[in-house]
Motif scaffolding. Structure first.
Motif, mmCIF file in Angstrom:
data_model
loop_
_atom_site.group_PDB
_atom_site.id
_atom_site.type_symbol
_atom_site.label_atom_id
_atom_site.label_comp_id
_atom_site.label_asym_id
_atom_site.label_seq_id
_atom_site.Cartn_x
_atom_site.Cartn_y
_atom_site.Cartn_z
ATOM 1 N N LEU A 90 3.355 -3.571 7.167
ATOM 2 C CA LEU A 90 4.230 -3.509 5.673
ATOM 3 C C LEU A 90 5.654 -2.538 6.811
ATOM 4 C CD1 LEU A 90 2.424 -2.501 3.532
ATOM 5 C CD2 LEU A 90 4.017 -4.298 3.811
ATOM 6 N N THR A 93 8.250 -4.140 8.726
ATOM 7 C CA THR A 93 9.352 -4.374 7.876
ATOM 8 C C THR A 93 10.925 -4.158 7.769
ATOM 9 O OG1 THR A 93 8.854 -4.618 5.938
ATOM 10 C CG2 THR A 93 7.865 -6.106 6.923
ATOM 11 N N ALA A 95 10.936 -1.738 5.234
ATOM 12 C CA ALA A 95 11.210 -1.587 4.173
ATOM 13 C C ALA A 95 10.844 0.111 3.942
ATOM 14 C CB ALA A 95 10.187 -2.157 2.929
ATOM 15 N N PRO A 96 12.091 0.473 2.661
ATOM 16 C CA PRO A 96 11.579 1.634 2.009
ATOM 17 C C PRO A 96 10.593 2.665 2.175
ATOM 18 C CG PRO A 96 13.849 0.447 1.320
ATOM 19 C CD PRO A 96 13.008 -0.125 1.402
ATOM 20 N N PRO A 98 8.753 4.288 -0.367
ATOM 21 C CA PRO A 98 8.273 3.793 -1.742
ATOM 22 C C PRO A 98 7.606 2.495 -1.199
ATOM 23 C CG PRO A 98 9.786 5.634 -1.296
ATOM 24 C CD PRO A 98 10.116 4.458 -0.492
ATOM 25 N N GLN A 99 8.820 1.494 -0.748
ATOM 26 C CA GLN A 99 7.765 0.405 -0.726
ATOM 27 C C GLN A 99 6.674 -0.024 -0.096
ATOM 28 O OE1 GLN A 99 11.753 -2.546 -1.087
ATOM 29 N NE2 GLN A 99 10.170 -4.168 0.386
ATOM 30 N N VAL A 100 6.611 0.164 0.981
ATOM 31 C CA VAL A 100 5.793 0.736 1.927
ATOM 32 C C VAL A 100 4.498 0.632 1.734
ATOM 33 C CG1 VAL A 100 4.830 1.369 4.357
ATOM 34 C CG2 VAL A 100 7.107 1.052 4.409
ATOM 35 N N GLU A 102 3.764 1.570 -1.560
ATOM 36 C CA GLU A 102 3.571 0.707 -2.718
ATOM 37 C C GLU A 102 2.608 -0.899 -2.222
ATOM 38 O OE1 GLU A 102 7.015 0.398 -5.070
ATOM 39 O OE2 GLU A 102 7.023 2.768 -5.355
ATOM 40 N N GLN A 103 3.607 -1.528 -1.479
ATOM 41 C CA GLN A 103 2.734 -2.784 -0.999
ATOM 42 C C GLN A 103 1.440 -2.304 -0.688
ATOM 43 O OE1 GLN A 103 5.986 -4.817 1.062
ATOM 44 N NE2 GLN A 103 6.800 -5.851 -0.789
ATOM 45 N N ARG A 106 -1.131 -1.674 -2.968
ATOM 46 C CA ARG A 106 -1.480 -3.264 -3.934
ATOM 47 C C ARG A 106 -2.196 -4.418 -2.849
ATOM 48 N NH1 ARG A 106 3.513 -4.376 -4.452
ATOM 49 N NH2 ARG A 106 3.742 -3.710 -6.989
ATOM 50 N N ASN A 164 -1.429 -0.722 -9.422
ATOM 51 C CA ASN A 164 0.311 -0.537 -9.695
ATOM 52 C C ASN A 164 0.989 1.063 -9.654
ATOM 53 O OD1 ASN A 164 0.883 -3.963 -10.191
ATOM 54 N ND2 ASN A 164 0.050 -3.158 -12.312
ATOM 55 N N GLU A 166 2.608 3.897 -7.857
ATOM 56 C CA GLU A 166 3.938 4.706 -7.226
ATOM 57 C C GLU A 166 3.563 5.213 -6.437
ATOM 58 O OE1 GLU A 166 7.011 4.737 -10.513
ATOM 59 O OE2 GLU A 166 7.193 2.274 -11.148
#
Length: 252
Positions: A90, A93, A95-96, A98-100, A102-103, A106, A164, A166
């Motif tokens: 991740l 990629t 990605a920001p 928070p997104q890293v 969260e993913q 998950r 899910n 955050e």
């Protein structure tokens, strides 16, 4: 077990330990005005602790992570390796943060038994001294300044509890010579022969007197202090200490 079965098991554990050590980042890394030093010590043949430091391609600064998978032994080490692979993928990629987080949560949640979870601190350190950090239920990072320290409060649930979740981030400014000190609970929960925990107060007092020493010196001093404190007691948990220090700016 027969003697031959025992020897085979020991060989498997030795191989697992070598593979796990191979996942560790380069030590004494210097990049983007930062220097990083860490100490990683398993309580047994393998560890459930996790640390990583990356200099993502095309991005200035560092991405750093420290984590701890619930449980001990081989199961925890397998899950640690899984988390390592997830976050490394991740992080690549761009990605920001928070997104890293969260993913990663998950994927870990969907592919891990419900009885297991991981605490994790993940952050980026830019050349400007700005640090963005997310904490998924992990030990509080310590911002070390000359003569003082500041605990950064956790803001998210551990990885793997709820698919899910955050993960809000916190931004701080780190001045030249200041450091971030990250660790797993094997540090602050170490006990002496009287049953007293090492604790965050002792860690904070020690670290405040060590700024602006190098990352290697700060890490070594913390490890030496906890070993002295817990002398005579069997080691009960894995121990990871990571120092991320902003280097002093030099005149051209």
């Amino acid at each position: 077990l027969t003697d031959s079965e025992r020897r085979e098991l020991e060989r498997d554990l030795e191989l697992a330990a070598r593979i796990q050590n191979g996942l560790l980042p380069k030590n004494d890394l210097r990049s983007g005005g930062w220097e990083v030093n860490y100490h990683y010590e398993a309580a047994g043949p393998v560890s459930g602790d996790y640390c990583d430091v990356l200099s993502p391609d095309g991005q200035a600064g560092l991405l750093f992570l420290v984590g701890d998978v619930s449980g001990k032994g081989v199961a925890a080490s397998l899950l640690m390796s899984q988390l390592h692979a997830i976050v490394r993928t991740l992080a690549g990629t761009g990605a920001p943060l928070p997104q890293v987080m969260e993913q990663a949560n998950r994927v870990f949640c969907e592919n891990t038994p419900s009885s297991h979870y991981a605490t994790l601190v993940c952050g980026t350190a830019l050349e400007s001294g700005e640090v963005e950090i997310a904490n998924a239920g992990h030990c509080r990072p310590l911002l070390v300044r000359p003569g003082s320290t500041q605990m950064l409060e956790p803001a998210g649930l551990p990885i793997g509890l709820f698919c899910n979740s955050e993960y809000p981030t916190q931004r701080i400014q780190v001045a030249p010579g200041e450091s971030l000190l990250l660790h797993t609970d094997g540090l602050v929960e170490a006990r002496n022969t009287a049953g007293v925990e090492y604790g965050t107060d002792r860690l904070s007092a020690l670290a405040a007197g060590l700024c602006p020493r190098s990352a290697r010196e700060l890490t070594a001093a913390v490890v030496a202090d906890v070993r002295s404190f817990a002398r005579g007691m069997p080691r009960q948990d894995d121990l990871t200490v990571v120092t991320i220090r902003r280097q002093e700016q030099h005149a051209p």
